[in-house]
Design an enzyme around this catalytic site. Structure first.
Site, PDB file in Angstrom:
ATOM      1  N   GLU A   1       6.658   6.978  32.893  1.00 49.24           N
ATOM      2  CA  GLU A   1       7.050   6.580  34.362  1.00 49.24           C
ATOM      3  C   GLU A   1       7.513   8.510  34.668  1.00 49.24           C
ATOM      4  OE1 GLU A   1       8.927   5.209  31.841  1.00 49.24           O
ATOM      5  OE2 GLU A   1       8.935   3.258  31.869  1.00 49.24           O
TER       6      GLU A   1
ATOM      7  N   CYS B   1      14.297   5.232  33.234  1.00 50.85           N
ATOM      8  CA  CYS B   1      13.373   5.372  33.814  1.00 50.85           C
ATOM      9  C   CYS B   1      14.015   4.697  35.447  1.00 50.85           C
ATOM     10  CB  CYS B   1      12.361   4.705  33.627  1.00 50.85           C
ATOM     11  SG  CYS B   1      12.038   6.255  32.132  1.00 50.85           S
TER      12      CYS B   1
ATOM     13  N   ALA C   1      -8.763   0.150  -0.646  1.00 48.56           N
ATOM     14  CA  ALA C   1      -9.923   0.118  -0.907  1.00 48.56           C
ATOM     15  C   ALA C   1     -10.611  -0.254  -2.248  1.00 48.56           C
ATOM     16  CB  ALA C   1     -10.721   1.653  -1.284  1.00 48.56           C
TER      17      ALA C   1
ATOM     18  N   ALA D   1     -10.062   0.587  -8.949  1.00 45.06           N
ATOM     19  CA  ALA D   1     -10.901   1.095  -9.345  1.00 45.06           C
ATOM     20  C   ALA D   1     -11.194   1.422 -10.799  1.00 45.06           C
ATOM     21  CB  ALA D   1      -9.406   1.804 -10.699  1.00 45.06           C
TER      22      ALA D   1
ATOM     23  N   TRP E   1     -13.805   9.239  -5.903  1.00 46.80           N
ATOM     24  CA  TRP E   1     -13.068   7.710  -4.525  1.00 46.80           C
ATOM     25  C   TRP E   1     -14.338   7.010  -4.391  1.00 46.80           C
ATOM     26  CZ3 TRP E   1      -9.301   9.823  -2.013  1.00 46.80           C
ATOM     27  CH2 TRP E   1      -8.949  11.867  -2.193  1.00 46.80           C
TER      28      TRP E   1
ATOM     29  N   THR F   1       0.857   4.406  -8.280  1.00 43.54           N
ATOM     30  CA  THR F   1      -0.718   5.289  -8.119  1.00 43.54           C
ATOM     31  C   THR F   1      -0.045   6.771  -7.904  1.00 43.54           C
ATOM     32  OG1 THR F   1      -0.753   3.187  -6.782  1.00 43.54           O
ATOM     33  CG2 THR F   1      -1.641   5.487  -5.342  1.00 43.54           C
TER      34      THR F   1
ATOM     35  N   GLY G   1       1.410  -6.373  -3.704  1.00 40.87           N
ATOM     36  CA  GLY G   1       1.513  -7.312  -4.803  1.00 40.87           C
ATOM     37  C   GLY G   1       3.386  -8.492  -4.751  1.00 40.87           C
TER      38      GLY G   1
HETATM   39  N1  LIG Z   1      -8.188   1.045  -4.562  1.00 43.71           N
HETATM   40  C1  LIG Z   1      -6.702   1.142  -3.980  1.00 43.71           C
HETATM   41  O1  LIG Z   1      -7.106   1.061  -3.009  1.00 43.71           O
HETATM   42  C2  LIG Z   1      -5.877   1.705  -4.981  1.00 43.71           C
HETATM   43  C3  LIG Z   1      -4.736   2.430  -3.975  1.00 43.71           C
HETATM   44  C4  LIG Z   1      -3.960   2.713  -4.756  1.00 43.71           C
HETATM   45  C5  LIG Z   1      -3.635   2.971  -5.813  1.00 43.71           C
HETATM   46  N2  LIG Z   1      -4.404   2.431  -6.835  1.00 43.71           N
HETATM   47  C6  LIG Z   1      -4.936   2.093  -8.134  1.00 43.71           C
HETATM   48  O2  LIG Z   1      -3.815   1.410  -8.624  1.00 43.71           O
HETATM   49  C7  LIG Z   1      -3.359   1.809  -9.689  1.00 43.71           C
HETATM   50  C8  LIG Z   1      -2.396   1.727 -10.320  1.00 43.71           C
HETATM   51  O3  LIG Z   1      -1.981   0.776  -9.945  1.00 43.71           O
HETATM   52  P1  LIG Z   1      -0.259  -0.222  -9.823  1.00 43.71           P
HETATM   53  O4  LIG Z   1      -0.048  -1.748  -9.802  1.00 43.71           O
HETATM   54  O5  LIG Z   1       0.736   0.056 -11.429  1.00 43.71           O
HETATM   55  O6  LIG Z   1       0.361   1.619  -9.602  1.00 43.71           O
HETATM   56  P2  LIG Z   1       1.142   1.015  -7.920  1.00 43.71           P
HETATM   57  O7  LIG Z   1       1.664  -0.662  -7.150  1.00 43.71           O
HETATM   58  O8  LIG Z   1       1.596   1.843  -6.939  1.00 43.71           O
HETATM   59  O9  LIG Z   1       2.972   0.329  -8.563  1.00 43.71           O
HETATM   60  C9  LIG Z   1       3.751  -0.162  -9.594  1.00 43.71           C
HETATM   61  C10 LIG Z   1       4.879  -0.088 -10.099  1.00 43.71           C
HETATM   62  O10 LIG Z   1       5.911   0.441  -8.101  1.00 43.71           O
HETATM   63  C11 LIG Z   1       6.940   1.028  -9.262  1.00 43.71           C
HETATM   64  N3  LIG Z   1       8.070  -0.682  -8.431  1.00 43.71           N
HETATM   65  C12 LIG Z   1       9.439  -0.191  -8.478  1.00 43.71           C
HETATM   66  N4  LIG Z   1       9.483  -1.514  -6.671  1.00 43.71           N
HETATM   67  C13 LIG Z   1       8.569  -2.456  -7.440  1.00 43.71           C
HETATM   68  C14 LIG Z   1       8.705  -3.946  -6.433  1.00 43.71           C
HETATM   69  N5  LIG Z   1       9.537  -4.501  -6.297  1.00 43.71           N
HETATM   70  N6  LIG Z   1       7.411  -4.513  -7.316  1.00 43.71           N
HETATM   71  C15 LIG Z   1       6.568  -3.492  -7.881  1.00 43.71           C
HETATM   72  N7  LIG Z   1       6.530  -2.379  -7.909  1.00 43.71           N
HETATM   73  C16 LIG Z   1       7.503  -1.689  -7.482  1.00 43.71           C
HETATM   74  C17 LIG Z   1       7.255  -0.350 -10.640  1.00 43.71           C
HETATM   75  O11 LIG Z   1       7.070   0.785 -11.114  1.00 43.71           O
HETATM   76  P3  LIG Z   1       8.849   0.933 -12.051  1.00 43.71           P
HETATM   77  O12 LIG Z   1       8.576   0.025 -12.416  1.00 43.71           O
HETATM   78  O13 LIG Z   1       8.385   2.266 -12.710  1.00 43.71           O
HETATM   79  O14 LIG Z   1       9.288   1.030 -10.464  1.00 43.71           O
HETATM   80  C18 LIG Z   1       5.590  -0.238 -10.386  1.00 43.71           C
HETATM   81  O15 LIG Z   1       5.046  -0.193 -12.251  1.00 43.71           O
HETATM   82  C19 LIG Z   1      -4.129   3.472 -10.199  1.00 43.71           C
HETATM   83  O16 LIG Z   1      -5.020   3.396 -10.869  1.00 43.71           O
HETATM   84  C20 LIG Z   1      -5.062   3.578  -8.666  1.00 43.71           C
HETATM   85  O17 LIG Z   1      -5.617   4.157  -9.028  1.00 43.71           O
HETATM   86  C21 LIG Z   1      -5.931   1.744  -6.091  1.00 43.71           C
END
Ligand SMILES: NC(=O)c1ccc[n+]([C@@H]2O[C@H](COP(=O)([O-])OP(=O)(O)OC[C@H]3O[C@@H](n4cnc5c(N)ncnc54)[C@H](OP(=O)(O)O)[C@@H]3O)[C@@H](O)[C@H]2O)c1
Length: 344
Positions: A47, A79, A148, A156, A164, A190, A280
């Site tokens: 404004e 304002c 993605a 992956a 990518w 990740t 998730g």
């Molecule tokens: N295509 C896409 O869009 C995309 C995007 C991202 C990643 N990725 C792929 O995903 C893969 C990794 O997957 P990911 O499932 O292991 O990774 P993530 O979801 O990034 O990480 C999971 C980790 O987060 C931590 N965490 C802490 N608090 C949490 C909670 N409340 N709930 C859930 N997790 C929690 C846990 O580790 P701690 O227990 O040690 O804390 C858990 O193991 C890789 O291969 C990556 O390339 C793909």
């Protein structure tokens, strides 16, 4: 009001913890004599920008504004008072201000004898400010889960490679999306797998945007490596550990507590960029407000799923989505959708 909503959108990503606001000023004959939008917190409100352009021509005119003019002195003055002092005859507002600190502008304007019309193009203006309005009303940030995947839902390949999955055009689109939020959130999985930078960059020359969202790694035990790229200093980073935030029922970081902590830090819009396990957990906790999926026309047939453990074990529990947009970006599809609220 349509023009004011367009103006407001120019502030997306730079106004946090403030809302985006646009304003158009018409003189007594209905000619546009001023336009403005709120560009950054601490800067002039929409404004005030429009009033400065209009000068004396605002007298007897109409201010059209996307959000109820503020009624308090924060980093800038109210304002409502500026509009009264400028002598406008009418103020048209799309959405009332839910912020208890700033609300009351409409009442102040009416008390000064100004005609106030509230709710004009309200739904459209709500849409343009959805993250801020949602966060202010309920007390935690608006969460967009972006992922993605290949057409067969893989995030992956079987050997773990995921860079990518989608095209450069889709990745540029993600950077544009990142530029509109206040924080980017990933799980430590990740970071360990991909070592992403999570900055807003020009993908052609690698240059960084001036304003960067906060990078947040959800990392219960602090496993983020010391040399991880998220620690590179290119943007602020928060390694959110269970010790600092609290532990949730599944032993990970307490996600509602994480959201509350981000709200306190001024974050209103969050881009959750994965991975599948953290996404998730967010979905199972009902913390996702919008889903943006980039689907590449590729098939892998093996490799991790785009989403893991979302609290669904039977089809009746599926998280139903309402698709709001489908756009082809280069060879990929971008699908935007809203999770349907569950009953009970
Ligand atoms: N295509 C896409 O869009 C995309 C995007 C991202 C990643 N990725 C792929 O995903 C893969 C990794 O997957 P990911 O499932 O292991 O990774 P993530 O979801 O990034 O990480 C999971 C980790 O987060 C931590 N965490 C802490 N608090 C949490 C909670 N409340 N709930 C859930 N997790 C929690 C846990 O580790 P701690 O227990 O040690 O804390 C858990 O193991 C890789 O291969 C990556 O390339 C793909």
């Amino acid at each position: 009001m349509r023009r004011a909503i367009e103006l407001a959108a120019r502030g997306l990503g730079t106004t946090s913890p403030n809302p985006v606001v646009g304003c158009v000023l018409l003189d007594a004959d209905g000619e546009v004599v001023g336009e403005g939008f709120h560009a950054y917190a601490g800067g002039p409100h929409a404004e005030i920008v429009a009033l400065a352009q209009a000068g004396h021509r605002a007298k007897g005119g109409t201010a059209v504004v996307t959000l109820e003019p503020c009624d308090h002195t924060g980093r800038t003055g109210p304002c409502s008072l500026a509009l009264v002092q400028a002598g406008v005859a009418r103020v048209v507002i799309a959405v009332p201000d839910p912020n208890p600190v700033a609300t009351g502008g409409a009442a102040t304007l009416r008390a000064a004898g100004i005609q106030v019309d509230l709710g004009v193009r309200g739904a459209e203006a709500e849409n343009g400010n959805v993250a801020w309005l949602t966060a202010m009303r309920r007390g935690w940030p608006y969460v967009i889960w972006k992922f993605a995947a290949t057409l067969d839902g893989r995030s992956a390949a079987a050997d773990g490679t995921s860079m990518w999955i989608t095209s450069e055009a889709a990745r540029m689109d993600v950077h544009a999306l990142r530029a509109t939020v206040d924080a980017v959130v990933v799980g430590v999985g990740t970071v360990l797998a991909d070592d992403p930078r999570l900055t807003v960059r020009n993908l052609r020359d690698g240059s960084l945007a001036i304003r960067q969202p906060l990078r947040v790694v959800v990392d219960s035990a602090g496993r983020t490596p010391a040399d991880a790229q998220v620690r590179d200093g290119a943007a602020a980073t928060w390694i959110a550990t269970a010790a600092e935030v609290g532990t949730g029922p599944d032993g990970g970081v307490d996600l509602p507590a994480l959201m509350a902590a981000l709200q306190v830090r001024g974050v209103r819009a969050v881009l959750l960029e994965g991975g599948p396990r953290l996404a998730g957990a967010f979905l199972a906790a009902g913390l996702v407000d919008r889903v943006v999926g980039y689907l590449a026309p590729r098939l892998l047939g093996a490799g991790p799923a785009a989403l893991v453990d979302a609290g669904v074990s039977t089809i009746a529990e599926a998280i139903d989505l309402e698709v709001t947009d489908v756009t082809q970006i280069g060879p990929d599809l971008r699908i935007a959708a809203l999770p349907r609220k569950r009953e009970g």
